[in-house]
Write an enzyme that holds these catalytic residues in place. Structure first.
Site, PDB file in Angstrom:
ATOM      1  CE  LYS A   1      42.752 -82.641  -0.093  1.00 42.41           C
ATOM      2  NZ  LYS A   1      41.285 -83.207   0.067  1.00 42.41           N
TER       3      LYS A   1
ATOM      4  CD  GLU B   1      38.297 -80.743 -18.114  1.00 36.26           C
ATOM      5  OE1 GLU B   1      36.977 -79.936 -18.144  1.00 36.26           O
ATOM      6  OE2 GLU B   1      39.084 -80.029 -18.757  1.00 36.26           O
TER       7      GLU B   1
END
Length: 480
Positions: free
Chosen positions: A175, A250
């Protein structure tokens, strides 16, 4: 007439079941529609996850060298399209052309790097306490990996998640960010042309609340890799780990460069400017805090102001610094500039939109002096070309100030004192530490990740560390 892009599911280019699309505009000229993408739903995401699950066994059993051949061919296809993809990236995300070209090249290099690594994956033979036993380990793919990627590096970050996932034998649902999905779609085009089997990669565009959330929650998904804001990443991590999935996040940064009294202020200012204003400050590793020794503070501020004022701002195809990616990002940066002044920081350079542009999401490179470390401008991620300059009296205070934030992604020190450099390497609370270099930029074969709220502190990305996330080890006792 703009192109209307479709999703890539089970080897086919298909429209969303919603029938809805969304336009992506040029941030340098928001009246220009660059391309149109599918506004997909949970139903589309579910179909993609099921396709990845159906393809998982065959792809896992595909020999590593064959997986590498496909990755290598895809990298060559990307290389043939480099100029086109560079211009697409500039048009959708706004980067200056040299930055965009470097990012596209990074994606090419990543595909070629992991094409080679795919042949090395296997395992190791261990010594057994029995003469009749062959004892060894095997690395196997985790299964289906869901990749959720941001807009600020719209081809490099999808590439550095996707290439190791495929090299290790995983199937993928991806995505990309809605404001700049085109470069990720181009990766799917290259892999499709290279002969990737149906269902191994599935790309669905649309809102994260529908598409990403469905990917993360789908029972077929075994691993989730996310890059984005800390707030969203922590929610994704909770959703994934509550269901027992492997998760790698992250997230944000508030990256410092500590400038010591032994440093040359001109060179230090250039290092900070490159780290803080490059990519319009829209890097998770961007330098947003310059922590400067009082003996060189005034000269450093003057030099940094000169650097900021020398930057050529404009549309990314022919200027040094492009716009921010969207109106909301621009407004957020301008809000932080107002907050900094309200809290008492001194605006030394920039602080506004350029006079020559009445359209586009442009903002001047901005420098604040007289910043105290408890100000919001020193503690919160701005994600724009804004550098806060903080005065300290010695190395101890500089190190303490550098660590006194909730983030810990990248940090650097500028010094001619080797003892200070070594102490900074040892004691800086950051996943990436640099000496006499800007905070941004990392070679593709080394581990990348942060500490504290910059990362889930689980698995690192890139290189061998990236492959570790996408593989699971099996120990075998063979007594045949």
């Amino acid at each position: 007439m703009t192109d209307t892009n479709t999703n890539y599911v089970n080897g086919e280019w298909v429209a969303s079941t919603t029938g809805d699309t969304v336009d992506v505009v040029n941030p340098a000229n928001p009246s220009e529609v660059v391309a149109t993408y599918q506004q997909s739903s949970s139903e589309d995401a579910t179909e993609a996850a099921e396709a990845a699950a159906d393809a998982a066994a065959d792809w896992a059993n595909t020999p590593g060298p064959e997986r590498g051949r496909i990755l290598r061919k895809a990298g060559s296809i990307l290389a043939d399209r480099k100029d086109e993809l560079t211009e697409q990236l500039v048009a959708e995300e706004g980067k200056a052309r040299p930055e965009a070209a470097g990012e596209v090249q990074r994606a090419i290099d990543i595909f070629h790097y992991f094409a080679g690594k795919s042949s090395d994956l296997g395992g190791t033979v261990k010594g057994s306490s029995s003469q009749d036993t062959t004892l060894y380990t095997r690395k196997e793919p985790v299964g289906v990996a869901a990749l959720i990627t941001p807009w600020n590096y719209p081809i490099a970050i999808p590439a550095w998640k996707l290439a190791p996932a495929l090299a290790a034998g995983n199937t993928v649902v991806l995505k990309p960010a809605s404001v700049a999905p085109g470069p990720a779609v181009a990766l799917a085009e290259a892999l499709d042309e290279a002969g990737l089997p149906d269902g191994v990669l599935n790309v669905v565009t649309g809102p994260g609340s529908d598409v990403a959330s469905t990917f993360v929650g789908h029972e077929a998904v075994d691993a989730v890799s996310f890059t984005g804001s800390s707030q969203v990443g922590e929610m994704v991590y909770d959703q994934a780990t509550d269901q027992g999935k492997r998760a790698q996040m992250e997230m944000g940064g508030k990256n410092p460069t500590v400038v010591m009294d032994s440093a040359d202020p001109t060179e230090a200012a250039e290092i900070v400017a490159n780290g803080g204003f490059g990519t319009t400050g829209q890097s998770c590793t961007a330098c947003s805090r310059a922590i400067v020794h009082e003996d060189v503070y005034d000269e450093f501020v003057n030099e940094l102001v000169a650097e900021a004022e020398s930057i050529d701002i404009g549309p990314g195809l022919d200027h040094e610094m492009g716009p921010q990616v969207s109106e909301s990002e621009l407004e957020s940066t301008l809000d932080y500039i107002d907050i900094a002044q309200e809290e008492g920081a001194t605006l030394a350079a920039g602080g506004d939109t350029p006079d020559e542009y009445d359209t586009g999401y442009f903002v001047e490179p901005t420098v604040f002096a007289d910043v105290e470390n408890d100000m919001r401008i020193a503690q919160e991620e701005v994600f724009g070309p804004v550098v806060a300059v903080i005065k300290v009296s010695d190395f101890e205070e500089g190190l303490e100030t550098a660590n006194d934030v909730k983030y810990g992604l990248s940090a650097s020190v500028v010094t001619d004192d080797h003892t200070e450099a070594n102490r900074f390497i040892d004691e800086a609370e950051a996943g990436v530490v640099k000496v006499n270099e800007k905070t941004t930029g990392l070679e593709l074969h080394v581990p990348f990740g942060g500490f504290k709220r910059s990362s889930s502190e689980t698995w690192r990305e890139q290189g061998d560390a990236g492959l570790e996330f996408y593989t699971i080890e099996k120990t075998v006792y063979d007594n045949y």
